[in-house]
Design a protein around this motif. Structure first.
Motif, PDB file in Angstrom:
ATOM      1  N   TRP A 191      -1.031   3.963  -2.543  1.00 54.23           N
ATOM      2  CA  TRP A 191      -2.411   3.588  -2.615  1.00 54.23           C
ATOM      3  C   TRP A 191      -2.855   4.271  -1.463  1.00 54.23           C
ATOM      4  O   TRP A 191      -2.482   4.043  -0.283  1.00 54.23           O
ATOM      5  CB  TRP A 191      -2.673   2.178  -2.573  1.00 54.23           C
ATOM      6  N   SER A 192      -3.821   5.145  -1.723  1.00 53.38           N
ATOM      7  CA  SER A 192      -4.541   5.956  -0.372  1.00 53.38           C
ATOM      8  C   SER A 192      -5.614   5.066   0.566  1.00 53.38           C
ATOM      9  O   SER A 192      -5.831   5.534   1.566  1.00 53.38           O
ATOM     10  CB  SER A 192      -4.881   7.189  -1.026  1.00 53.38           C
ATOM     11  N   SER A 193      -5.914   3.948  -0.372  1.00 50.63           N
ATOM     12  CA  SER A 193      -7.150   3.149   0.390  1.00 50.63           C
ATOM     13  C   SER A 193      -6.740   1.627  -0.093  1.00 50.63           C
ATOM     14  O   SER A 193      -5.628   1.479  -0.488  1.00 50.63           O
ATOM     15  CB  SER A 193      -8.407   3.533  -0.108  1.00 50.63           C
ATOM     16  N   ASP A 194      -7.522   0.804   0.350  1.00 54.47           N
ATOM     17  CA  ASP A 194      -7.400  -0.639   0.042  1.00 54.47           C
ATOM     18  C   ASP A 194      -8.132  -0.968  -1.122  1.00 54.47           C
ATOM     19  O   ASP A 194      -8.147  -2.226  -1.348  1.00 54.47           O
ATOM     20  CB  ASP A 194      -7.711  -1.524   1.095  1.00 54.47           C
ATOM     21  N   LYS A 205       0.898  -1.082  -0.209  1.00 52.74           N
ATOM     22  CA  LYS A 205       0.029   0.172  -0.148  1.00 52.74           C
ATOM     23  C   LYS A 205       0.669   1.225   0.040  1.00 52.74           C
ATOM     24  O   LYS A 205       0.620   2.182  -0.677  1.00 52.74           O
ATOM     25  CB  LYS A 205      -0.871  -0.049   1.202  1.00 52.74           C
TER      26      LYS A 205
END
Length: 160
Positions: A121-124, A116
């Motif tokens: 990546w700012s989210s999953d 991540k």
């Protein structure tokens, strides 16, 4: 471009991208040497050898007519599409390339939380696009039998 070393002496190459879609003020991008055909250090050395980008110009410039031209996203995607077709593969779009790189790292055993951060990546949400779930999860489940048992009880219906 610069080289950095961590506490274990492992070297990372870092360069600053002046702006991106998600970081208009720019951001640092980095890589570490890898074994095999996916080594970014070897790919970059090959780029410098073939294209000889000017010292006062874009780092990712290619030879064009009597000079150089900056590599754009559209030209990059076009070149990758040509290479994929020549190899008998379906071409990927920009998002697919990022997901493919994420999948490759996960298959090499990089943990999800590290991926991540690595993929910025700012989210999953990236997990929605992944394929090969069994291959990604196998090292985690095999490493810790208790997690595997818990996971199996959660995902498998009771046997009747």
């Amino acid at each position: 471009m610069r080289k950095e070393r961590d506490r274990q002496g492992l070297e990372t190459t870092v360069f600053h991208v002046p702006r991106t879609k998600s970081a208009p003020a720019g951001e640092d991008v980095y890589w570490a040497r890898q074994e095999g055909l996916s080594d970014p250090e070897a790919a970059f050395a090959n780029h410098k050898r073939i294209n000889d980008p000017p010292h006062d110009g874009p780092l990712f410039a290619y030879r064009w007519k009597n000079g150089h031209r900056a590599l754009t996203k559209s030209k990059f995607i076009l070149r990758l599409s040509k290479a994929a077709r020549a190899a008998g593969k379906d071409p990927l779009q920009g998002h697919g390339i990022r997901i493919g790189a994420t999948l490759e790292y996960l298959l090499r055993g990089v943990p999800f939380d590290a991926m991540k951060v690595l993929g910025r990546w700012s989210s999953d949400a990236f997990t929605v696009y992944l394929r090969k779930h069994a291959q990604i999860m196998a090292p985690y489940l095999q490493e810790n039998p208790a997690i595997h048992e818990s996971f199996s009880r959660y995902t498998m219906p009771p046997v009747r």
